[in-house]
Design a protein around this motif. Structure first.
Motif, short mmCIF file in Angstrom:
data_model
loop_
_atom_site.label_atom_id
_atom_site.label_comp_id
_atom_site.label_asym_id
_atom_site.label_seq_id
_atom_site.Cartn_x
_atom_site.Cartn_y
_atom_site.Cartn_z
N SER A 88 0.84 -1.20 0.00
CA SER A 88 0.00 0.00 0.00
C SER A 88 0.87 1.25 0.00
N THR A 96 -4.68 4.19 7.88
CA THR A 96 -5.18 3.02 8.60
C THR A 96 -4.84 3.15 10.09
N GLU A 178 -9.80 1.68 -1.68
CA GLU A 178 -8.86 2.23 -0.68
C GLU A 178 -9.57 2.46 0.67
N GLU A 181 -9.92 -0.74 2.40
CA GLU A 181 -8.64 -1.17 2.98
C GLU A 181 -8.38 -0.47 4.31
#
Ligand SMILES: [Zn+2]
Lengths: 214, 170
Positions: A88, A96, A178, A181
């Motif tokens: 990523s 994240t 995204e 994720e």
């Protein structure tokens, strides 16, 4: 972890094509891993603004957002070796961590239900996909306030999960893949959350937009 | 009386990038001839713009404040020129070992246990030496003998008898 070993140089022609994110950041990370203090500073400067904005947007509380910001970078600096640029972009990795830290913050610190004029998150124990019904009554609390305050409050009235999705989509213009994720959900779930968030925000801002356009 | 517009659900999906290419073309075709959809679409777009502007403006952090919030740069521990005994988890063990040696040395000083300590140290040294030799053999990947003769007990060996140097052959 293996990516950053000496055998696999980080920017050779073979691997460079597969890397996610911007090459300047990757080069900075490589320098950080060699112990260069200046590289840490540059890496921080490059990413601090949007991480703060995300944290503040999610928490809507300045001190909490600053604490999360410090926490995120402290963790990122310590765990830099774990970041794999094949998997990523660094930005996605930081996001994240930020979302996770913001969730922890909300969990640990019980935010008291504040008046709407303070624009705080008040949806701690509401069903996750449900939008606060006060969003649908904008006329009650959107008078005599600046444009930004109106929008900020509308955002604050969303459930945590809808707000996360809305900010990542509207502000960061991320794809649903995204967003999925970062939030740890399937892309399809991100899409349906975004539909709900958009519907709620549009309803909340309807009157305001009409006033503005007239 | 207001009736639901057949494309009303498509509008937000269009703005949110959730339509397939076919659906998108279909909607765009409709859009060119429908002023009410164009007006409504503008509102849908405005929602995203307002959120973006607001998050940007509200979440403004001054460079000075940002600098003051930067966490400490972690101290480098691995990959440096430091020897092994000064890095990572080995360091506290090394320190502990030194302290232990000093304490043991202090209590043994001038007592009759000193010879025992010396003997123990000698035994440890031997063990370490044997282990080191083992490691060297494995690491050097020397061809090992395929059949090692079993050692003969000393008792069974013939007694050493010096042979006469100048004994003529029979
Ligand atoms: Zn139409």
């Amino acid at each position: 972890m293996a990516f950053w070993t000496k055998e696999r140089i980080w920017l050779n022609e073979k691997t460079a094509a597969d890397l996610k994110g911007d090459p300047i950041t990757i080069a900075l990370i490589a320098r950080c891993l060699q112990g260069e203090t200046l590289a840490f500073e540059q890496l921080y400067e490059r990413h601090v603004s949007y991480i703060y904005r995300l944290a503040f947007g999610l928490l809507q509380h300045r001190e909490d957002a600053e604490e999360v910001l410090q926490d995120v970078f402290e963790y990122a600096f310590r765990s830099l070796k774990r970041y794999d640029p094949h998997k990523s972009a660094f930005k996605t990795w930081l996001y994240t961590i930020t979302v996770s830290r913001c969730r922890n913050k909300r969990r640990r610190k019980w935010l008291p239900i504040l008046s709407l004029s303070q624009g705080q998150d008040t949806n701690q124990d509401r069903p996750l996909e449900v939008v606060d019904d006060r969003v649908l009554l904008p006329e009650q609390h959107m008078t005599r306030q600046s444009d930004q305050e109106v929008v900020w409050q509308a955002l604050g009235c969303l459930s945590d999960k809808l707000r996360e999705t809305a900010i990542l989509r509207y502000y960061e213009e991320m794809t649903y893949q995204e967003i999925g994720e970062i939030l740890g959900i399937p892309a399809k779930t991100a899409e349906s959350r975004m539909r709900l968030a958009h519907k709620a925000l549009r309803a909340a801002l309807q009157e305001f937009m009409e006033d503005e356009n007239s | 009386m207001m009736t639901s517009h057949p494309f009303s659900n498509m509008r937000s999906d269009y703005v949110l990038g959730l339509l397939s290419d076919d659906e998108k073309n279909h909607f765009e075709h409709h859009l060119s001839g429908c002023p009410s959809c164009r007006a409504a679409l503008e509102k849908d777009r405005q929602v995203g713009r307002l959120v973006k502007q607001t998050v940007h403006a509200q979440g403004n952090l001054s460079p000075a404040r940002a600098r003051s919030l930067m966490p400490q740069v972690p101290v480098r521990k691995t990959g440096s020129s430091l020897p092994l005994w000064r890095t990572g988890w080995v360091q506290p063990m090394t320190l502990g070992g030194i302290i232990l040696a000093l304490v043991v040395g202090f209590f043994n000083m001038g007592t009759n246990r000193a010879p025992a300590a010396v003997a123990a140290t000698a035994t440890m040294t031997q063990t370490v030496a044997v282990q080191t030799v083992d490691v060297v053999i494995v690491e050097s990947e020397l061809p090992l003998p395929t059949a090692t003769p079993s050692p003969t007990p000393i008792a069974q060996l013939p007694a050493f008898e010096p042979q006469p140097q100048s004994a003529p052959a029979p």
